[in-house]
Enzyme design. Structure first.
Site, PDB file in Angstrom:
ATOM      1  N   CYS A 130       8.867  -4.009  15.748  1.00 14.18           N
ATOM      2  CA  CYS A 130       8.601  -2.978  16.762  1.00 14.18           C
ATOM      3  C   CYS A 130       7.265  -3.297  17.439  1.00 14.18           C
ATOM      4  O   CYS A 130       6.285  -3.630  16.771  1.00 14.18           O
ATOM      5  CB  CYS A 130       8.571  -1.593  16.109  1.00 14.18           C
ATOM      6  SG  CYS A 130      10.148  -1.211  15.316  1.00 14.18           S
TER       7      CYS A 130
ATOM      8  N   GLU B   5       0.821  -1.204   0.000  1.00 12.13           N
ATOM      9  CA  GLU B   5       0.000   0.000   0.000  1.00 12.13           C
ATOM     10  C   GLU B   5       0.856   1.256   0.000  1.00 12.13           C
ATOM     11  O   GLU B   5       1.970   1.260   0.503  1.00 12.13           O
ATOM     12  CB  GLU B   5      -0.853   0.029   1.270  1.00 12.13           C
ATOM     13  CG  GLU B   5      -1.897  -1.052   1.299  1.00 12.13           C
ATOM     14  CD  GLU B   5      -2.523  -1.222   2.675  1.00 12.13           C
ATOM     15  OE1 GLU B   5      -3.564  -1.882   2.738  1.00 12.13           O
ATOM     16  OE2 GLU B   5      -1.985  -0.713   3.662  1.00 12.13           O
TER      17      GLU B   5
ATOM     18  N   CYS C 177       0.897   6.278   8.155  1.00  8.56           N
ATOM     19  CA  CYS C 177       2.195   5.710   7.823  1.00  8.56           C
ATOM     20  C   CYS C 177       2.651   4.801   8.945  1.00  8.56           C
ATOM     21  O   CYS C 177       2.416   5.069  10.111  1.00  8.56           O
ATOM     22  CB  CYS C 177       3.212   6.828   7.658  1.00  8.56           C
ATOM     23  SG  CYS C 177       2.881   7.852   6.256  1.00  8.56           S
TER      24      CYS C 177
ATOM     25  N   CYS D  36       7.707  -6.493   7.622  1.00  4.94           N
ATOM     26  CA  CYS D  36       8.926  -5.881   8.165  1.00  4.94           C
ATOM     27  C   CYS D  36       9.518  -6.820   9.212  1.00  4.94           C
ATOM     28  O   CYS D  36       8.791  -7.446   9.974  1.00  4.94           O
ATOM     29  CB  CYS D  36       8.607  -4.525   8.800  1.00  4.94           C
ATOM     30  SG  CYS D  36      10.081  -3.666   9.421  1.00  4.94           S
TER      31      CYS D  36
ATOM     32  N   CYS E 110       3.332   8.435   0.809  1.00  5.42           N
ATOM     33  CA  CYS E 110       4.058   7.584   1.751  1.00  5.42           C
ATOM     34  C   CYS E 110       4.157   6.197   1.110  1.00  5.42           C
ATOM     35  O   CYS E 110       3.135   5.582   0.807  1.00  5.42           O
ATOM     36  CB  CYS E 110       3.248   7.555   3.047  1.00  5.42           C
ATOM     37  SG  CYS E 110       3.884   6.420   4.277  1.00  5.42           S
TER      38      CYS E 110
ATOM     39  N   CYS F 278       3.902  -1.430  16.370  1.00  2.00           N
ATOM     40  CA  CYS F 278       3.624  -1.240  14.938  1.00  2.00           C
ATOM     41  C   CYS F 278       2.930  -2.467  14.360  1.00  2.00           C
ATOM     42  O   CYS F 278       3.399  -3.592  14.516  1.00  2.00           O
ATOM     43  CB  CYS F 278       4.940  -0.978  14.203  1.00  2.00           C
ATOM     44  SG  CYS F 278       4.771  -0.948  12.412  1.00  2.00           S
TER      45      CYS F 278
HETATM   46  N1  SAH Z   1      10.340   1.414   9.175  1.00  2.00           N
HETATM   47  C1  SAH Z   1      10.597   2.786   9.161  1.00  2.00           C
HETATM   48  C2  SAH Z   1       9.590   3.567   8.351  1.00  2.00           C
HETATM   49  C3  SAH Z   1       8.158   3.132   8.445  1.00  2.00           C
HETATM   50  S1  SAH Z   1       7.382   3.364   9.987  1.00  2.00           S
HETATM   51  C4  SAH Z   1      10.658   3.333  10.575  1.00  2.00           C
HETATM   52  O1  SAH Z   1      10.297   2.637  11.501  1.00  2.00           O
HETATM   53  O2  SAH Z   1      11.114   4.461  10.727  1.00  2.00           O
HETATM   54  C5  SAH Z   1       6.994   5.100   9.952  1.00  2.00           C
HETATM   55  C6  SAH Z   1       6.707   5.715  11.332  1.00  2.00           C
HETATM   56  O3  SAH Z   1       5.446   5.270  11.853  1.00  2.00           O
HETATM   57  C7  SAH Z   1       7.762   5.328  12.374  1.00  2.00           C
HETATM   58  O4  SAH Z   1       8.230   6.494  13.000  1.00  2.00           O
HETATM   59  C8  SAH Z   1       6.984   4.468  13.346  1.00  2.00           C
HETATM   60  O5  SAH Z   1       7.516   4.597  14.644  1.00  2.00           O
HETATM   61  C9  SAH Z   1       5.582   5.015  13.241  1.00  2.00           C
HETATM   62  N2  SAH Z   1       4.517   4.086  13.654  1.00  2.00           N
HETATM   63  C10 SAH Z   1       4.464   2.756  13.512  1.00  2.00           C
HETATM   64  N3  SAH Z   1       3.306   2.259  13.992  1.00  2.00           N
HETATM   65  C11 SAH Z   1       2.594   3.321  14.437  1.00  2.00           C
HETATM   66  C12 SAH Z   1       1.311   3.478  15.041  1.00  2.00           C
HETATM   67  N4  SAH Z   1       0.523   2.435  15.262  1.00  2.00           N
HETATM   68  N5  SAH Z   1       0.899   4.723  15.369  1.00  2.00           N
HETATM   69  C13 SAH Z   1       1.692   5.797  15.122  1.00  2.00           C
HETATM   70  N6  SAH Z   1       2.904   5.708  14.553  1.00  2.00           N
HETATM   71  C14 SAH Z   1       3.355   4.486  14.216  1.00  2.00           C
HETATM   72 FE1  SF4 Z   2       9.187  -1.946  10.707  1.00  2.00          FE
HETATM   73 FE2  SF4 Z   2       7.059  -0.852  11.848  1.00  2.00          FE
HETATM   74 FE3  SF4 Z   2       9.364  -0.888  13.149  1.00  2.00          FE
HETATM   75 FE4  SF4 Z   2       9.080   0.747  11.011  1.00  2.00          FE
HETATM   76  S1  SF4 Z   2       7.975   0.883  12.964  1.00  2.00           S
HETATM   77  S2  SF4 Z   2      10.814  -0.634  11.487  1.00  2.00           S
HETATM   78  S3  SF4 Z   2       7.728  -0.557   9.742  1.00  2.00           S
HETATM   79  S4  SF4 Z   2       8.166  -2.699  12.547  1.00  2.00           S
END
Ligand code: SAH
Ligand code: SF4
Length: 360
Positions: free
Chosen positions: A117, A93, A335, A113, A106, A120
């Site tokens: 995290c 997406e 995002c 991934c 975005c 996420c």
């Molecule tokens: N993997 C990369 C880029 C994609 S994530 C990274 O982690 O930087 C993009 C952003 O979305 C990151 O800063 C992440 O911490 C944030 N993010 C992930 N899940 C989220 C959620 N459920 N609510 C708000 N931000 C979130």
């Molecule tokens: Fe991967 Fe989500 Fe962590 Fe970004 S925030 S590195 S997309 S697991």
């Protein structure tokens, strides 16, 4: 199906070499790139300023593939989510986020991934595969095609599904194509790559390209970050902040730190104090992201008042801090938490510290 390769799966360097090997005159190279990336040609036929014989030769060796959008979902706030089905039936997406001055897309870099995290949604899926540079760039081209002629994508952020620097070579090539004058010709300061903190790749990336960098910080102690962003067990805060200090800045003058606010976890004034200390000596700005809850999410969004207090604490101490509203919440399109509605095909993989190859 012709079985011929997709010309856009070649890197710019490979395509240049191919044309050189064929004895094509140098000035024609740019014409071919422009047809492919700026004029978004669907066939070699339409490349009207190329000789008939060159067009025929290109068609003998290649096809021009295009990725098609399978579903578009519009959110109440104007955000649009574009779903793509890839040739192996995997789906990805992209989210288009409009505001008065910009149309920011975005984009995703991986299916799933590996970084796991804990806050996420994408992280719960594990990694299925990397996207090719073609699949990354084509998200921009396909969405542009879908929204033309009414709007034009002005900014691209690598903040969709996946950890960009964990798919290093393809992401580097995709950025080259986005900013190359002969290809998509976006300005370098309109492209931002976000990372969870892969330190060696980050430094290598900075040496190769001078687009903007965003670092997802989110925790202010190793104890906290080890849980939230497990790659921290490999590259801890000390290493990460040192890498930010050493990051070759050139024209990109500051690093954006993303900080997702999680209720009762990282939203206290103590956290804000530690954050300020961490940022010392780094030209930076902070994007505070309210946590976007999803079904079964283990964390909660913090109160607005807590978020404003956190922001004010930073602003009062001359740290630029913006609250990045989670646009597209009603389509689960913010995002970083894409692929929300994908059937969970696989159980989540283990923690990143175990899943990341030792060579990283
Ligand atoms: N993997 C990369 C880029 C994609 S994530 C990274 O982690 O930087 C993009 C952003 O979305 C990151 O800063 C992440 O911490 C944030 N993010 C992930 N899940 C989220 C959620 N459920 N609510 C708000 N931000 C979130
Ligand atoms: Fe991967 Fe989500 Fe962590 Fe970004 S925030 S590195 S997309 S697991």
């Amino acid at each position: 199906m012709t079985g011929l390769p997709n010309i856009k799966s070649l890197t710019l360097a490979q395509l240049t070499q191919t044309l050189k090997d064929w004895g094509v005159e140098g000035y024609r190279f740019d014409q071919v790139f422009r047809w492919l990336y700026q004029k978004d040609a669907a066939s070699f036929e339409e490349m009207s300023n190329l000789s008939k014989s060159l067009r025929a030769k290109l068609a003998e060796h290649f096809v021009i593939e295009r990725m098609t959008v399978t579903t578009v979902r519009q959110s109440e706030d104007g955000t649009r989510k574009f779903l793509f089905q890839l040739s192996d039936k995997e789906s990805i997406e992209s989210v288009l986020i409009p505001n008065e001055e910009r149309q920011t897309l975005c984009i995703s870099t991986q299916v799933g991934c590996a970084m796991a995290c804990s806050f996420c949604l994408t992280g719960t899926l594990g990694l299925t595969r990397n996207l090719s540079h073609y699949e990354i760039v084509e998200q921009v081209m396909a969405v542009q095609r879908a929204v033309a002629p009414d709007s034009r994508i002005t900014n691209v952020v690598y903040m969709g599904m996946g950890e960009p620097l964990h798919n290093f070579d393809n992401v580097v090539e995709s950025v080259r194509l986005l900013i190359d004058e002969q290809a998509l010709n976006l300005s370098k300061n309109k492209v931002t790559v976000s990372t969870s903190g892969l330190v060696p790749q980050m430094l290598k990336f900075g040496e190769l390209l001078d687009v903007k960098l965003a670092v997802s910080l989110t925790g202010t102690t190793d104890e906290m970050r080890d849980v939230l962003i497990p790659v921290n067990r490999k590259y801890d805060l000390k290493a990460l902040m040192q890498a930010c200090r050493d990051y070759p800045m050139k024209r990109r003058n500051r690093i954006t730190f993303e900080y997702t606010l999680l209720k009762g976890v990282n939203d206290s004034i103590e956290d804000a104090k530690r954050l300020i200390k961490l940022l010392e000596g780094i030209p930076s700005k902070v994007n505070l992201i309210p946590f976007n809850e999803y079904p079964g999410s283990p964390y909660q969004r913090c109160e607005d008042a807590t978020m404003f207090r956190f922001q004010k604490y930073l602003l009062d101490r001359h740290i630029q801090a913006n609250i990045r509203t989670s646009r597209g919440r009603d389509i689960l399109g913010a995002c970083g938490q894409l692929k929300a509605e994908m059937e969970r095909k696989r159980p989540p993989k283990g923690r990143a510290a175990e899943t990341i190859p030792a060579s990283m």
